[in-house]
Design an enzyme around this catalytic site. Sequence first.
Site, PDB file in Angstrom:
ATOM      1  N   ASP A   1       0.842  -1.199   0.000  1.00  0.00           N
ATOM      2  CA  ASP A   1       0.000   0.000   0.000  1.00  0.00           C
ATOM      3  C   ASP A   1       0.879   1.252   0.000  1.00  0.00           C
ATOM      4  OD1 ASP A   1       0.870  -0.031   2.611  1.00  0.00           O
ATOM      5  OD2 ASP A   1      -1.104   0.172   3.525  1.00  0.00           O
ATOM      6  N   SER A   2       2.216   1.038  -0.019  1.00  0.00           N
ATOM      7  CA  SER A   2       3.139   2.152  -0.262  1.00  0.00           C
ATOM      8  C   SER A   2       2.886   2.742  -1.648  1.00  0.00           C
ATOM      9  CB  SER A   2       4.595   1.697  -0.127  1.00  0.00           C
ATOM     10  OG  SER A   2       4.829   0.531  -0.902  1.00  0.00           O
TER      11      SER A   2
ATOM     12  N   ASP B   1      -1.157  -6.417  -0.249  1.00  0.00           N
ATOM     13  CA  ASP B   1      -1.066  -5.734   1.044  1.00  0.00           C
ATOM     14  C   ASP B   1      -2.445  -5.216   1.425  1.00  0.00           C
ATOM     15  OD1 ASP B   1       0.284  -4.777   3.225  1.00  0.00           O
ATOM     16  OD2 ASP B   1       1.147  -3.044   2.192  1.00  0.00           O
TER      17      ASP B   1
ATOM     18  N   LYS C   1      -0.651  -9.658   3.077  1.00  0.00           N
ATOM     19  CA  LYS C   1       0.114  -9.173   4.226  1.00  0.00           C
ATOM     20  C   LYS C   1      -0.775  -8.205   4.995  1.00  0.00           C
ATOM     21  CE  LYS C   1       3.331  -5.724   3.900  1.00  0.00           C
ATOM     22  NZ  LYS C   1       2.762  -4.733   4.840  1.00  0.00           N
TER      23      LYS C   1
ATOM     24  N   GLU D   1      -0.668  -5.553   8.734  1.00  0.00           N
ATOM     25  CA  GLU D   1       0.200  -4.943   9.745  1.00  0.00           C
ATOM     26  C   GLU D   1      -0.326  -5.192  11.156  1.00  0.00           C
ATOM     27  OE1 GLU D   1       0.782  -0.768   8.975  1.00  0.00           O
ATOM     28  OE2 GLU D   1       1.371  -1.125   6.889  1.00  0.00           O
TER      29      GLU D   1
ATOM     30  N   GLU E   1       9.942  -4.398  10.091  1.00  0.00           N
ATOM     31  CA  GLU E   1      10.380  -3.131   9.493  1.00  0.00           C
ATOM     32  C   GLU E   1      11.031  -2.221  10.537  1.00  0.00           C
ATOM     33  OE1 GLU E   1       7.424  -1.132   7.126  1.00  0.00           O
ATOM     34  OE2 GLU E   1       8.657   0.693   6.946  1.00  0.00           O
TER      35      GLU E   1
END
Length: 285
Positions: A45-46, A84, A114, A116, A183
């Site tokens: 999602d970057s 993501d 993925k 978070e 990260e």
Amino acid sequence: MAKKTVLDFMEMKNNGEKITFLTAYDFPMASFCEKAGMDMVLVGDSAAMVVHGLSGTLPMTMDQMIQHSQAVRRGAPDTFVIGDMPFLSYQVSRESAIENAGRFFKEAGVDAIKLEGGRRVVRQIEGIVEGGMSVMGHIGLTPQSSGQLGGFRAQGRTAEAAIEVIKDAQAIENAGAFALLVEAVPPEVGKIISEMLKIPVLGIGAGMHTDGQLLIVGDMLGYFEAFTPKFVKKYAELGATIETAFGEFRDEVRTGEFPEEQHCYRMLEGEHEKLQNLLKKTPPR
Ligand code: KIV
């Protein structure tokens, strides 16, 4: 080469073979990843920042992430692709997490998703895994909750903070994730987690001891210019290369140097003369 599976990644960890991992958001970049033999590709999602010019990742929607994932899947059909999950696609409830994870698999054909968070997303991970889908966890600096963390800051830099990151890592493995992304933590913390977990541990800014490394494509190719995190190594300066190319094009168009004969289509034999005669007889109004 055959597409790698979660079992291959486990074997790579056990053999001490490093896993290579890059982000991609579109067809061309995904196909370059595949041609280069990348083990995994993350449709991060970057994209919010690297592609859409936003200052954070929160605005990304499921529909946008699915569209990016579809393009990446087409560009890298034989590479392990991870979608993501965007902000609020899994935080609200275990049920909506399972449904949204399922969309990545059904609509974009990803190999894993993925999400978070550490201990606070265990229920969601368990649900998605029970649904038969592969999940990668993501702890340490988690950009979707960077507000709570006080910004894009390294995590686990004190012994107490490191213990919290390590507890999160263990919780993610226990929940059934096939791999974990860590990260922005010190190498010591990355090492402890990689040695402690049985599943592969990928690092982005987590030092040299993790089982594999991820970089964001815009950072490592040098075309994302808003900021450069400490952990980035630039393998190219595409931003400068693109600017130079655009500048040359601009100048050559202005001076008439471009296009040249070699860039032009020719009329078929005798057709130009015919056209001139037609124009003389029936000039267009
Ligand atoms: O979206 C992304 O690219 C990520 C990385 C920052 C790890 O989640």
